[in-house]
Scaffold this motif. Structure first.
Motif, PDB file in Angstrom:
ATOM      1  N   LEU A  11       0.816  -1.511  -0.002  1.00 46.67           N
ATOM      2  CA  LEU A  11      -0.148   0.569   0.514  1.00 46.67           C
ATOM      3  C   LEU A  11       1.145   1.031   0.212  1.00 46.67           C
ATOM      4  O   LEU A  11       0.756   2.146  -0.493  1.00 46.67           O
ATOM      5  CB  LEU A  11      -1.017  -0.117   1.247  1.00 46.67           C
ATOM      6  N   ILE A  50      -2.294   2.480   7.580  1.00 47.48           N
ATOM      7  CA  ILE A  50      -3.428   4.033   7.555  1.00 47.48           C
ATOM      8  C   ILE A  50      -5.097   3.660   8.497  1.00 47.48           C
ATOM      9  O   ILE A  50      -5.474   2.502   8.572  1.00 47.48           O
ATOM     10  CB  ILE A  50      -3.611   4.127   5.998  1.00 47.48           C
ATOM     11  N   LEU A  55      -6.815   7.375   4.793  1.00 50.06           N
ATOM     12  CA  LEU A  55      -7.115   6.889   3.539  1.00 50.06           C
ATOM     13  C   LEU A  55      -8.251   7.083   3.165  1.00 50.06           C
ATOM     14  O   LEU A  55      -7.937   7.653   1.715  1.00 50.06           O
ATOM     15  CB  LEU A  55      -8.185   5.523   4.000  1.00 50.06           C
ATOM     16  N   SER A  56      -8.896   8.331   3.690  1.00 43.80           N
ATOM     17  CA  SER A  56     -10.138   9.003   2.785  1.00 43.80           C
ATOM     18  C   SER A  56      -9.132  10.541   2.164  1.00 43.80           C
ATOM     19  O   SER A  56      -9.379  10.785   1.385  1.00 43.80           O
ATOM     20  CB  SER A  56     -11.007   8.871   3.906  1.00 43.80           C
ATOM     21  N   PRO A  66     -10.451   3.819  -3.963  1.00 35.49           N
ATOM     22  CA  PRO A  66     -10.396   2.779  -3.179  1.00 35.49           C
ATOM     23  C   PRO A  66      -8.997   1.469  -3.709  1.00 35.49           C
ATOM     24  O   PRO A  66      -8.032   1.368  -3.812  1.00 35.49           O
ATOM     25  CB  PRO A  66     -11.330   2.151  -2.438  1.00 35.49           C
TER      26      PRO A  66
END
Length: 107
Positions: A11, A50, A55-56, A66
């Motif tokens: 990620l 995160i 993440l948002s 996403p």
């Protein structure tokens, strides 16, 4: 299947990859997200995972969906890709003519 460390690492690499494609520095992205640059660095290095809130912020700042962050298939090595393609071809699970057209277009 991926373990949690691999997910953090993949990620982080994906976030960095997208950031660089958008010609953003860590500082610029961190500013857009309203987080500390050190925190972003730790995320990109795979040292921090995160939260949903972060993440948002990442999705919004990079203007991505996403699934774009969590698709790691592009990280497969050549042997894995070759095996996957050969399996598809041998099991006739792929349109051979279309594959050949793509191959010809790329060579």
């Amino acid at each position: 299947m991926y373990n949690s460390k691999e997910i953090k690492t993949l990620l982080g690499k994906k976030i960095k990859e997208i950031r660089k494609k958008q010609n953003l520095t860590q500082e610029e992205l961190a500013e857009k997200m309203n987080i500390d640059q050190r925190n972003l660095s730790k995320i990109e290095c795979g040292n921090n995972f995160i939260t949903a809130e972060t993440l948002s912020k990442i999705l919004s700042a990079l203007n991505v969906e996403p699934h774009e962050l969590f698709y790691f298939g592009h990280n497969k090595d050549e042997a894995e890709l070759q095996t996957e393609l050969l399996d598809k071809i041998n099991n006739k699970n792929i349109n051979i003519k279309l594959l050949y057209q793509v191959y010809n277009a790329l060579k």
